[in-house]
Design an enzyme around this catalytic site. Structure first.
Site, short mmCIF file in Angstrom:
data_model
loop_
_atom_site.label_atom_id
_atom_site.label_comp_id
_atom_site.label_asym_id
_atom_site.label_seq_id
_atom_site.Cartn_x
_atom_site.Cartn_y
_atom_site.Cartn_z
N SER A 135 50.19 32.79 32.07
CA SER A 135 51.55 32.21 32.07
C SER A 135 51.49 30.70 31.81
O SER A 135 51.77 29.89 32.70
CB SER A 135 52.29 32.52 33.37
N LYS A 153 42.07 33.89 38.61
CA LYS A 153 43.31 34.56 39.04
C LYS A 153 43.04 36.00 39.46
O LYS A 153 43.47 36.43 40.53
CB LYS A 153 44.36 34.54 37.91
N GLY A 213 46.89 29.99 35.59
CA GLY A 213 45.68 29.22 35.32
C GLY A 213 45.02 29.73 34.04
O GLY A 213 45.40 30.79 33.52
P1 ADP Z 1 41.17 35.04 35.27
O1 ADP Z 1 41.81 36.24 35.91
O2 ADP Z 1 41.82 33.76 35.71
O3 ADP Z 1 41.04 35.15 33.79
P2 ADP Z 1 38.73 36.04 36.36
O4 ADP Z 1 39.01 36.22 37.82
O5 ADP Z 1 38.77 37.24 35.47
O6 ADP Z 1 39.70 34.89 35.82
O7 ADP Z 1 37.32 35.35 36.15
C1 ADP Z 1 36.88 34.31 36.95
C2 ADP Z 1 35.35 34.28 36.89
O8 ADP Z 1 34.87 33.14 37.60
C3 ADP Z 1 34.74 35.51 37.54
O9 ADP Z 1 33.61 35.88 36.81
C4 ADP Z 1 34.37 34.98 38.92
O10 ADP Z 1 33.31 35.69 39.49
C5 ADP Z 1 33.99 33.54 38.62
N1 ADP Z 1 34.16 32.61 39.73
C6 ADP Z 1 33.26 31.70 40.12
N2 ADP Z 1 33.70 30.99 41.17
C7 ADP Z 1 34.93 31.42 41.44
C8 ADP Z 1 35.91 31.06 42.44
N3 ADP Z 1 35.69 30.11 43.32
N4 ADP Z 1 37.09 31.71 42.41
C9 ADP Z 1 37.32 32.68 41.50
N5 ADP Z 1 36.44 33.07 40.55
C10 ADP Z 1 35.25 32.45 40.52
#
Ligand code: ADP
Length: 199
Positions: A108, A40, A34
């Site tokens: 990815s 993720k 994603g």
């Molecule tokens: P990625 O690893 O995909 O780059 P992150 O997990 O680092 O994404 O970041 C996602 C952000 O979105 C975090 O700040 C998280 O708190 C926020 N967020 C809000 N709602 C959700 C949700 N339903 N699921 C996952 N993250 C969420």
């Protein structure tokens, strides 16, 4: 491509099946994909903890962490992204052989690269988990301020801005993180694993 010659594969005297039987669960790869900021890392961290609490042997491979070590010689060009995913795929395969449930959290972005990992794993071992959220939502969240930097031209080849993201067409699990909380997402994936008798 294998560069070396005169190398042979040595089998262990402990098989993957025996390891799984001892652990009491199957070993699979939960491959999160994603956009940056889609959730993720957040979901995979929470899921790893939930699995650990159930005495399940799980281990998480995270994009940034891997780029600090194993893949510290790789950047974000399409070739380097491809090699990044290839190596993670091979590591995941080893961890599956070791009897673990692996959670990988990498953007990815290329379908072909993800499908290649699916191919090197056994049937049913690769579980694609699509953390689905629009670029707009991810940009609003911008947990690492990366979208801001990408918009300012400080980061090039940023997925969703000036590099493509190819969404999965047949992901085993789709988590819409705009409408699903982290807790619900964890439960959704645990349900899947139970339904498939993986845990
Ligand atoms: P990625 O690893 O995909 O780059 P992150 O997990 O680092 O994404 O970041 C996602 C952000 O979105 C975090 O700040 C998280 O708190 C926020 N967020 C809000 N709602 C959700 C949700 N339903 N699921 C996952 N993250 C969420």
């Amino acid at each position: 491509m294998t560069k070396s010659q005169n190398i042979t594969w040595h089998d262990s005297e402990v098989t993957k099946t025996e390891r799984q039987a001892q652990n009491g669960h199957k070993s699979v790869v939960l491959w999160f994909t994603g956009l940056s900021g889609s959730g993720k890392s957040t979901i995979s961290v929470a899921l790893e903890k939930a699995l650990f609490e159930r005495r399940i042997h799980a281990y998480r491979l995270d994009g940034d962490n891997i780029r600090h070590g194993l893949n510290n010689n790789l950047g974000f060009s399409p070739e380097d992204r491809k090699e990044n995913i290839r190596r993670i795929g091979e590591v995941s395969k080893l961890l599956a052989d070791a009897g673990l449930i692996t959670l990988t959290a990498f953007i990815s972005p290329y379908r072909e690269d993800r499908d290649r990992v699916r191919e090197i794993l056994e049937d049913g071992e690769f579980i694609e988990v699509y953390a689905k959220a629009s670029v707009e939502t991810c940009e609003q969240r911008d947990p690492k301020q990366l979208y801001k930097k990408a918009r300012a031209g400080e980061i090039k080849n940023f997925t969703g801005i000036d590099a493509p993201y190819e969404a999965p067409e047949h992901a085993e699990i789709v988590v819409d993180t705009e409408t699903t909380s982290v807790e619900e997402a964890v439960q959704q994936i645990l349900n899947y694993l139970e339904d498939k008798q993986i845990i």
